[in-house]
Design a protein around this motif. Structure first.
Motif, PDB file in Angstrom:
ATOM      1  N   LEU A 190       0.842  -1.186   0.000  1.00  0.00           N
ATOM      2  CA  LEU A 190       0.000   0.000   0.000  1.00  0.00           C
ATOM      3  C   LEU A 190       0.881   1.240   0.000  1.00  0.00           C
ATOM      4  N   LEU A 191       0.518   2.211  -0.829  1.00  0.00           N
ATOM      5  CA  LEU A 191       1.200   3.495  -0.865  1.00  0.00           C
ATOM      6  C   LEU A 191       0.223   4.574  -0.412  1.00  0.00           C
ATOM      7  N   ASP A 193      -1.383  15.159  -1.040  1.00  0.00           N
ATOM      8  CA  ASP A 193      -1.466  15.808  -2.350  1.00  0.00           C
ATOM      9  C   ASP A 193      -0.218  16.622  -2.676  1.00  0.00           C
ATOM     10  N   GLY A 194       0.675  16.787  -1.697  1.00  0.00           N
ATOM     11  CA  GLY A 194       1.943  17.439  -2.003  1.00  0.00           C
ATOM     12  C   GLY A 194       2.743  16.671  -3.038  1.00  0.00           C
ATOM     13  N   LEU A 195       2.542  15.359  -3.106  1.00  0.00           N
ATOM     14  CA  LEU A 195       3.255  14.546  -4.092  1.00  0.00           C
ATOM     15  C   LEU A 195       2.729  14.810  -5.497  1.00  0.00           C
ATOM     16  N   ALA A 200      11.257   4.982  -2.435  1.00  0.00           N
ATOM     17  CA  ALA A 200      12.433   5.804  -2.734  1.00  0.00           C
ATOM     18  C   ALA A 200      12.506   6.141  -4.218  1.00  0.00           C
ATOM     19  N   ALA A 201      12.263   5.139  -5.069  1.00  0.00           N
ATOM     20  CA  ALA A 201      12.338   5.359  -6.517  1.00  0.00           C
ATOM     21  C   ALA A 201      11.212   6.269  -7.002  1.00  0.00           C
ATOM     22  N   LEU A 202      10.019   6.126  -6.422  1.00  0.00           N
ATOM     23  CA  LEU A 202       8.890   6.960  -6.838  1.00  0.00           C
ATOM     24  C   LEU A 202       9.137   8.421  -6.477  1.00  0.00           C
ATOM     25  N   THR A 241       4.267  13.823   1.997  1.00  0.00           N
ATOM     26  CA  THR A 241       4.338  12.594   2.787  1.00  0.00           C
ATOM     27  C   THR A 241       4.088  11.410   1.867  1.00  0.00           C
ATOM     28  N   LEU A 242       4.961  10.422   1.935  1.00  0.00           N
ATOM     29  CA  LEU A 242       4.819   9.200   1.148  1.00  0.00           C
ATOM     30  C   LEU A 242       5.187   8.029   2.049  1.00  0.00           C
ATOM     31  N   VAL A 243       4.226   7.138   2.262  1.00  0.00           N
ATOM     32  CA  VAL A 243       4.426   6.003   3.165  1.00  0.00           C
ATOM     33  C   VAL A 243       4.090   4.718   2.426  1.00  0.00           C
TER      34      VAL A 243
END
Length: 305
Positions: A56-57, A61-63, A106-108, A138-140
């Motif tokens: 799950l990612l 919305d900052g991404l 990390a790659a994304l 934020t990316l988890v």
């Protein structure tokens, strides 16, 4: 079973069988408002049955808005999903395996940063985070694992040579697995770490008593995780002398824990200190080669991890 609401966040991404899918938004659209938007707002929820090896990612919305400042447009969630799928396909084509979620996040982040002509780097140890974009990001990533697939081994070593032989046996078992053949270059590094940790458990924890066991539990599906327990009373792992200081640099002891901290990606002790967890990440570099021989960048100062 996963039960969730969105509260203004974009749909997160489910990865199943190497396919990137957008999770459905629960309830009606008007129930997707951010939490502080309206007083006494109601939110719809939904349930989804997760499966073993699902990934799950979660992201803010900052991404997807990272492209706004330089490209004057925002990225749609389907475009983001497409980037995830491309990374999955490239990794699977190069290795024949599913991309670990730690490598995927990390790659994304690196791909979206490059596309947006921004510099976004997460905080790592003593290195501060960098974000030139106009919003917080934020990316988890998480992966559903079944811990009953972990392997537990117990050994009663009589000599240091017996410890080394046990480590070699464990690493042969791990790196002979088909899914880990691409990481065989990590074997030397893993041997040094495990030999040091198990020797400490036998020598300092069990006082070299051949009747006392040392237990090793390990898992190698997403990242390499080693959990070691001895029969000792433990030690004060929060207050250790710095082996690199002037008064200790000439001493012939005290460097074992420094080696563990420096060559592992993360180390943590539990309880009184007779229980240690060691993490080694499986990562993918930009040129599609697995490269984990470099020491962990998160360790620069003794006592910081």
């Amino acid at each position: 079973m996963l039960r969730y609401i969105t509260a203004g966040h974009p749909p997160f991404i489910l990865i199943r069988d190497n396919k990137a899918l957008l999770m459905p938004q629960p309830g009606k659209e008007k129930n997707h408002l951010p939490i502080p938007f309206l007083k006494n707002a109601s939110y719809g929820s939904t349930c989804f049955q997760l499966q073993e090896n699902d990934q799950l990612l979660f992201y803010t919305d900052g991404l997807t808005e990272m492209t706004l400042r330089n490209l004057k447009t925002t990225m749609t969630v389907d475009e983001l999903r497409h980037h995830v799928q491309t990374l999955l396909d490239d990794f699977h084509g190069a290795t024949g395996r599913t991309m670990p979620v730690s490598a995927l996040t990390a790659a994304l982040l690196e791909r979206i940063s490059a596309l947006s002509r921004e510099t976004v780097l997460p905080e790592q140890g003593n290195s501060k985070s960098v974000n030139t974009s106009s919003d917080d990001i934020t990316l988890v990533g998480i992966e559903i694992e079944t811990f009953n697939q972990s392997v537990t081994k117990t050994v009663y070593p009589k000599t240091a040579a017996a410890v080394s032989g046990f480590v070699q046996e464990i690493l042969t078992l791990i790196f002979d697995q088909k899914e880990n053949t691409a990481y065989r270059h990590m074997k030397t590094r893993a041997f040094m770490i495990l030999e040091e940790a198990l020797t400490n458990a036998w020598k300092h924890g069990n006082n070299m008593d051949p009747d006392k066991p040392v237990t090793l539990c390990f898992d190698s599906r997403n990242d390499f995780v080693f959990e070691i327990t001895d029969q000792g009373t433990g030690f004060d792992y929060c207050n250790l002398p710095d082996p690199t200081s002037a008064e200790n640099i000439q001493k012939d002891s005290g460097r074992g824990l420094f080696i563990l901290r420096h060559f592992s990606d993360h180390v943590e002790w539990k309880g009184t200190g007779n229980h240690i967890l060691i993490f080694l990440k499986k990562m993918k570099t930009l040129d599609n080669r697995v490269d984990m021989e470099k020491p962990a960048t998160c360790v620069g100062i003794w006592g910081k991890n």
